[in-house]
Motif scaffolding. Structure first.
Motif, PDB file in Angstrom:
ATOM      1  N   MET A   1      62.002 -18.778  32.227  1.00  0.00           N
ATOM      2  CA  MET A   1      63.038 -17.844  31.839  1.00  0.00           C
ATOM      3  C   MET A   1      62.447 -16.730  30.999  1.00  0.00           C
ATOM      4  O   MET A   1      61.500 -16.927  30.246  1.00  0.00           O
ATOM      5  N   SER A   2      63.053 -15.590  31.078  1.00  0.00           N
ATOM      6  CA  SER A   2      62.592 -14.448  30.299  1.00  0.00           C
ATOM      7  C   SER A   2      63.214 -14.488  28.905  1.00  0.00           C
ATOM      8  O   SER A   2      64.274 -15.082  28.705  1.00  0.00           O
ATOM      9  N   PRO A   3      62.574 -13.857  27.948  1.00  0.00           N
ATOM     10  CA  PRO A   3      63.143 -13.826  26.592  1.00  0.00           C
ATOM     11  C   PRO A   3      64.505 -13.137  26.531  1.00  0.00           C
ATOM     12  O   PRO A   3      65.367 -13.526  25.752  1.00  0.00           O
ATOM     13  N   ALA A   4      64.719 -12.123  27.368  1.00  0.00           N
ATOM     14  CA  ALA A   4      66.009 -11.432  27.371  1.00  0.00           C
ATOM     15  C   ALA A   4      67.115 -12.368  27.856  1.00  0.00           C
ATOM     16  O   ALA A   4      68.224 -12.384  27.308  1.00  0.00           O
ATOM     17  N   ARG A   5      66.805 -13.172  28.864  1.00  0.00           N
ATOM     18  CA  ARG A   5      67.802 -14.121  29.380  1.00  0.00           C
ATOM     19  C   ARG A   5      68.075 -15.227  28.359  1.00  0.00           C
ATOM     20  O   ARG A   5      69.215 -15.637  28.188  1.00  0.00           O
ATOM     21  N   ASP A   6      67.029 -15.686  27.680  1.00  0.00           N
ATOM     22  CA  ASP A   6      67.220 -16.683  26.623  1.00  0.00           C
ATOM     23  C   ASP A   6      68.123 -16.143  25.518  1.00  0.00           C
ATOM     24  O   ASP A   6      69.010 -16.840  25.034  1.00  0.00           O
TER      25      ASP A   6
END
Length: 133
Positions: A1-6
Motif C-alpha cells: 500500500m502507498s503512504p497516501a492510501r494508508d
C-alpha cells in the motif's frame, strides 16, 4: 500500500470511530463507556505495538503502567474532585515515573531476561494493588 492510501484509510477509520456516539445512538449502541474502553485499550495496544514492533522487546509488564495510571486517576478524582484534566495529567506523570524506574532496571537486559524482568514487575504491581491498595 502507498503512504497516501494508508493516511486516507487512517482518516476514514478515525472519523468513523470519533463519530460513533452520534451515529450509533439511534441503534441503541452508542455506549460512551464502551467507546471509552475502545480508546483506552487502543492506546494500550498502540504502546505495545511501538515497543514490540519497533524494538523487538516483548514486555509482559505493559499492563502495570495502565494500572498505575488508573489508580492515580481514581485517587486524583477522590482527592481533587471529579475533574478529569488533573486526573489525566497526574496519571500520565505517575505512569511515566513508574515506567522510568522499571525501564531503568529492565532495559539493561535483552531477550528473555527483559521479558522475565517485566513479568516480575507486573506481578509485583498486581500483588501490591490487591494487597495494600
Amino acid at each position: 500500500m502507498s503512504p497516501a492510501r494508508d493516511l486516507l484509510l487512517f482518516g476514514i477509520f478515525s472519523a468513523a470511530v470519533l463519530t460513533m456516539p452520534v451515529w450509533l445512538t439511534p441503534l441503541g449502541a452508542g455506549y460512551p463507556d464502551l467507546l471509552q474502553k475502545f480508546a483506552i485499550y487502543g492506546l494500550f495496544a498502540t504502546g505495545f505495538n511501538l515497543l514490540f514492533g519497533l524494538t523487538g522487546y516483548l514486555s509482559f509488564g505493559h499492563a502495570a503502567f495502565l494500572g498505575v495510571g488508573s489508580y492515580t486517576a481514581v485517587w486524583t478524582f477522590k482527592l481533587l474532585g471529579m475533574n478529569p484534566i488533573p486526573a489525566a495529567i497526574m496519571a500520565v506523570v505517575t505512569s511515566g515515573l513508574f515506567a522510568l524506574a522499571i525501564g531503568y532496571v529492565s532495559l539493561r537486559r535483552s531477550g528473555i531476561y527483559f521479558s522475565i524482568l517485566t513479568l516480575a514487575f507486573a506481578q509485583m504491581s498486581y500483588n501490591l494493588a490487591y494487597s495494600v491498595l
